[in-house]
Design a protein around this motif. Structure first.
Motif, PDB file in Angstrom:
ATOM      1  N   PRO A 285       0.834  -1.207   0.000  1.00  0.00           N
ATOM      2  CA  PRO A 285       0.000   0.000   0.000  1.00  0.00           C
ATOM      3  C   PRO A 285       0.868   1.255   0.000  1.00  0.00           C
ATOM      4  N   ASP A 286       0.337   2.325  -0.589  1.00  0.00           N
ATOM      5  CA  ASP A 286       1.030   3.609  -0.611  1.00  0.00           C
ATOM      6  C   ASP A 286       0.639   4.378   0.654  1.00  0.00           C
ATOM      7  N   HIS A 287       1.602   4.551   1.549  1.00  0.00           N
ATOM      8  CA  HIS A 287       1.321   5.186   2.832  1.00  0.00           C
ATOM      9  C   HIS A 287       1.851   6.613   2.920  1.00  0.00           C
ATOM     10  N   ARG A 288       2.108   7.248   1.760  1.00  0.00           N
ATOM     11  CA  ARG A 288       2.690   8.587   1.820  1.00  0.00           C
ATOM     12  C   ARG A 288       1.737   9.624   2.410  1.00  0.00           C
ATOM     13  N   LEU A 289       0.445   9.429   2.236  1.00  0.00           N
ATOM     14  CA  LEU A 289      -0.495  10.386   2.813  1.00  0.00           C
ATOM     15  C   LEU A 289      -0.455  10.330   4.339  1.00  0.00           C
ATOM     16  N   GLU A 290      -0.378   9.102   4.901  1.00  0.00           N
ATOM     17  CA  GLU A 290      -0.229   8.976   6.350  1.00  0.00           C
ATOM     18  C   GLU A 290       1.069   9.627   6.819  1.00  0.00           C
ATOM     19  N   LEU A 291       2.128   9.456   6.013  1.00  0.00           N
ATOM     20  CA  LEU A 291       3.417  10.018   6.390  1.00  0.00           C
ATOM     21  C   LEU A 291       3.372  11.539   6.428  1.00  0.00           C
ATOM     22  N   ILE A 292       2.718  12.152   5.453  1.00  0.00           N
ATOM     23  CA  ILE A 292       2.690  13.606   5.416  1.00  0.00           C
ATOM     24  C   ILE A 292       1.865  14.169   6.571  1.00  0.00           C
ATOM     25  N   PHE A 293       0.795  13.480   6.969  1.00  0.00           N
ATOM     26  CA  PHE A 293       0.022  13.944   8.123  1.00  0.00           C
ATOM     27  C   PHE A 293       0.787  13.731   9.422  1.00  0.00           C
ATOM     28  N   THR A 294       1.599  12.685   9.476  1.00  0.00           N
ATOM     29  CA  THR A 294       2.448  12.483  10.650  1.00  0.00           C
ATOM     30  C   THR A 294       3.446  13.626  10.778  1.00  0.00           C
ATOM     31  N   CYS A 295       4.077  13.976   9.678  1.00  0.00           N
ATOM     32  CA  CYS A 295       5.064  15.062   9.703  1.00  0.00           C
ATOM     33  C   CYS A 295       4.418  16.415   9.984  1.00  0.00           C
ATOM     34  N   CYS A 296       3.142  16.552   9.654  1.00  0.00           N
ATOM     35  CA  CYS A 296       2.442  17.824   9.841  1.00  0.00           C
ATOM     36  C   CYS A 296       1.580  17.830  11.095  1.00  0.00           C
ATOM     37  N   HIS A 297       1.917  17.006  12.059  1.00  0.00           N
ATOM     38  CA  HIS A 297       1.132  16.939  13.289  1.00  0.00           C
ATOM     39  C   HIS A 297       1.207  18.259  14.053  1.00  0.00           C
ATOM     40  N   PRO A 298       0.100  18.720  14.663  1.00  0.00           N
ATOM     41  CA  PRO A 298       0.103  20.009  15.376  1.00  0.00           C
ATOM     42  C   PRO A 298       1.031  20.054  16.581  1.00  0.00           C
ATOM     43  N   ALA A 299       1.513  18.905  17.054  1.00  0.00           N
ATOM     44  CA  ALA A 299       2.484  18.933  18.155  1.00  0.00           C
ATOM     45  C   ALA A 299       3.809  19.544  17.710  1.00  0.00           C
ATOM     46  N   LEU A 300       4.042  19.589  16.398  1.00  0.00           N
ATOM     47  CA  LEU A 300       5.252  20.192  15.844  1.00  0.00           C
ATOM     48  C   LEU A 300       4.969  21.630  15.447  1.00  0.00           C
ATOM     49  N   ASP A 301       5.984  22.499  15.531  1.00  0.00           N
ATOM     50  CA  ASP A 301       5.789  23.848  15.037  1.00  0.00           C
ATOM     51  C   ASP A 301       5.701  23.811  13.509  1.00  0.00           C
ATOM     52  N   GLU A 302       5.095  24.852  12.938  1.00  0.00           N
ATOM     53  CA  GLU A 302       4.787  24.830  11.507  1.00  0.00           C
ATOM     54  C   GLU A 302       6.028  24.659  10.641  1.00  0.00           C
ATOM     55  N   LYS A 303       7.100  25.333  11.011  1.00  0.00           N
ATOM     56  CA  LYS A 303       8.305  25.256  10.195  1.00  0.00           C
ATOM     57  C   LYS A 303       8.888  23.844  10.212  1.00  0.00           C
ATOM     58  N   SER A 304       8.820  23.174  11.360  1.00  0.00           N
ATOM     59  CA  SER A 304       9.332  21.806  11.444  1.00  0.00           C
ATOM     60  C   SER A 304       8.461  20.844  10.652  1.00  0.00           C
ATOM     61  N   ARG A 305       7.149  21.087  10.647  1.00  0.00           N
ATOM     62  CA  ARG A 305       6.250  20.235   9.863  1.00  0.00           C
ATOM     63  C   ARG A 305       6.645  20.257   8.389  1.00  0.00           C
ATOM     64  N   VAL A 306       6.819  21.472   7.887  1.00  0.00           N
ATOM     65  CA  VAL A 306       7.168  21.614   6.476  1.00  0.00           C
ATOM     66  C   VAL A 306       8.534  20.986   6.194  1.00  0.00           C
ATOM     67  N   ALA A 307       9.488  21.275   7.057  1.00  0.00           N
ATOM     68  CA  ALA A 307      10.850  20.773   6.836  1.00  0.00           C
ATOM     69  C   ALA A 307      10.897  19.245   6.868  1.00  0.00           C
ATOM     70  N   LEU A 308      10.238  18.644   7.841  1.00  0.00           N
ATOM     71  CA  LEU A 308      10.247  17.186   7.951  1.00  0.00           C
ATOM     72  C   LEU A 308       9.606  16.527   6.731  1.00  0.00           C
ATOM     73  N   THR A 309       8.532  17.102   6.247  1.00  0.00           N
ATOM     74  CA  THR A 309       7.853  16.489   5.116  1.00  0.00           C
ATOM     75  C   THR A 309       8.647  16.670   3.836  1.00  0.00           C
ATOM     76  N   LEU A 310       9.314  17.808   3.696  1.00  0.00           N
ATOM     77  CA  LEU A 310      10.192  17.980   2.542  1.00  0.00           C
ATOM     78  C   LEU A 310      11.278  16.915   2.538  1.00  0.00           C
ATOM     79  N   ARG A 311      11.782  16.597   3.712  1.00  0.00           N
ATOM     80  CA  ARG A 311      12.819  15.569   3.819  1.00  0.00           C
ATOM     81  C   ARG A 311      12.229  14.176   3.611  1.00  0.00           C
ATOM     82  N   ALA A 312      11.104  13.903   4.269  1.00  0.00           N
ATOM     83  CA  ALA A 312      10.542  12.554   4.247  1.00  0.00           C
ATOM     84  C   ALA A 312       9.864  12.216   2.926  1.00  0.00           C
ATOM     85  N   LEU A 313       9.092  13.146   2.376  1.00  0.00           N
ATOM     86  CA  LEU A 313       8.336  12.859   1.155  1.00  0.00           C
ATOM     87  C   LEU A 313       9.106  13.182  -0.108  1.00  0.00           C
ATOM     88  N   GLY A 314       9.893  14.265  -0.058  1.00  0.00           N
ATOM     89  CA  GLY A 314      10.585  14.684  -1.262  1.00  0.00           C
ATOM     90  C   GLY A 314      12.022  14.255  -1.343  1.00  0.00           C
TER      91      GLY A 314
END
Length: 412
Positions: free
Chosen positions: A106-135
């Motif tokens: 299964p393609d779990h990238r959508l779950e991964l991007i929501f994990t990286c964008c969790h509100p427990a993280l500050d906005e800048k870290s959400r974006v940075a983590l997803t750029l690293r993890a997804l891109g």
């Protein structure tokens, strides 16, 4: 005989093209973001050692299998008899599905991007983590997207990974009632991935793999959130922007600015889809930032030529956008439109009075914009200095060469 296989290039391709899919699969096995990423990096190192002896039939499946074994080894080394959480994690990794083909998982990238964008993280870290993890972007590329220093971004990524573990953030899609507050961060992440692919920050002028990935994620979000107007607005913005890709370079690969692009090379299918989406989004809800930007791009798409563009309406849309989402970069884009809607003199005075210069000293388009306005006003010496600064900050050779040509046309 075929040329020797460049294993390093193969690894680089996988990182760029498949990193997000591979990482998402591994996180789905055990839910541990940091362990999955460490294990995938271990597998990449192993590939550099093993693949020169013979490339596996399916490199992606080989990397997943190897990363899974590396994760199990890590857990076994860390496990204690008293640590039940380690034992449970080990069980999950040991019972993960075997695969010989990445497409069977299964393609779990959508779950991964929501994990990286969790509100427990500050906005800048959400974006940075997803750029690293997804891109699969490097730390330097992510830092450039944020106008940050690489070392600052490296520290932020480390803190973000630790926060995911410490906060017990689960690898899953959010509940329906949590979607509204989570979606904006996801949209911003996707747009930054698109921008990195459309106008790369690390020497490569365009990277279609990242732009296509962003559009793919945008389509998924639009499908699963059919009543969310801003999701459609973002997808429209990316499609309308992407429609001009082929016209941005000539036959030699040189950069072609918007005013001289051959509009016959614009992708009409993408334009049609984008126009339909932006019209739908504008009818669904009050326009939000991505939808407004899509509306601006729609005006460019509808214009038969550069001269006939409705610049006054574009300026008005930038004014609305500035109210919704204040950002110094907007002053640069607005100044370009204002120079054609009114005059270069008015645009330059407006740009200088905005105070954007304090925030955009290392932002190349700011200096390129000022150089163009100064040149059109006949202020040659100031324009030459601005062009020199813009050239030094250019992220690609194509843009730098284009600006050198413009500067040479002014030089005595």
């Amino acid at each position: 005989m075929p040329p020797p296989l460049d294993i390093s290039a193969q690894i680089t391709r996988l990182i760029r093209e498949d990193w997000g899919r591979l990482l998402a699969v591994l996180v789905s096995f055990g839910g541990d973001f940091a362990l999955a990423e460490d294990s995938l990096q271990d597998a990449m190192v192993a590939a550099l050692e093993v693949w020169p002896k013979g490339l596996p039939k399916d490199p992606d499946a080989w990397l997943i299998t190897t990363a899974r074994r590396k994760a199990i080894d890590r857990l076994r080394r860390a496990q204690t008899a008293q640590d039940k959480s380690d034992a449970l994690a080990l069980w999950h990794w040991q019972h993960a599905p075997e695969t010989q083909d990445l497409t069977t998982l299964p393609d779990h990238r959508l779950e991964l991007i929501f994990t990286c964008c969790h509100p427990a993280l500050d906005e800048k870290s959400r974006v940075a983590l997803t750029l690293r993890a997804l891109g699969g972007l490097t730390t330097a590329e992510i830092a450039a997207a944020f106008l940050d220093k690489p070392e600052t971004m490296a520290a932020r990524l480390t803190r973000g990974r630790k926060k995911i573990a410490a906060a017990g953030i689960r690898f899953r899609l959010p509940d329906p009632e949590d979607l509204p507050e989570r979606i904006q961060g996801v949209l911003q992440v996707i747009y930054l991935i698109f921008n990195e692919g459309y106008r790369g920050s690390s020497g490569t002028y365009t990277r279609t793999d990242l732009s296509n990935e962003a559009i793919r994620l945008g389509r998924i979000l639009s499908q699963v959130l059919p009543d969310h107007a801003e999701t459609k607005g973002l997808l429209a913005l990316m499609l309308l922007t992407e429609s001009r890709r082929l016209a941005r370079t000539d036959a030699t690969g040189a950069f072609v600015p918007l005013e001289t692009q051959n509009r016959a090379r614009w992708d009409q299918a993408l334009i049609h889809e984008g126009l339909t989406l932006v019209e739908t989004a504008l009818c669904m809800a009050p326009a939000q930032p991505f939808t407004i930007q899509a509306a601006i791009n729609a005006l460019h798409a509808r214009a038969g030529n550069f001269r006939d563009t409705d610049w006054a309406q574009i300026v008005a849309l930038y004014d609305i956008l500035a109210q919704r989402q204040p950002n110094p970069v907007l002053h640069v884009n607005r100044a370009v439109a204002l120079s054609y809607a009114a005059s270069p003199d008015i645009a330059l005075r407006d740009l200088d009075a905005s105070g954007a210069a304090r925030h955009l000293e290392t932002y190349q388009p700011f200096h390129a914009c000022r150089a163009d306005l100064l040149a059109r006003l006949g202020q040659t010496q100031a324009a030459l200095a601005a062009y020199t600064r813009a050239i030094a900050l250019s992220p690609s050779d194509q843009e730098a060469e284009f600006l050198r040509t413009r500067r040479a046309q002014l030089a005595p």
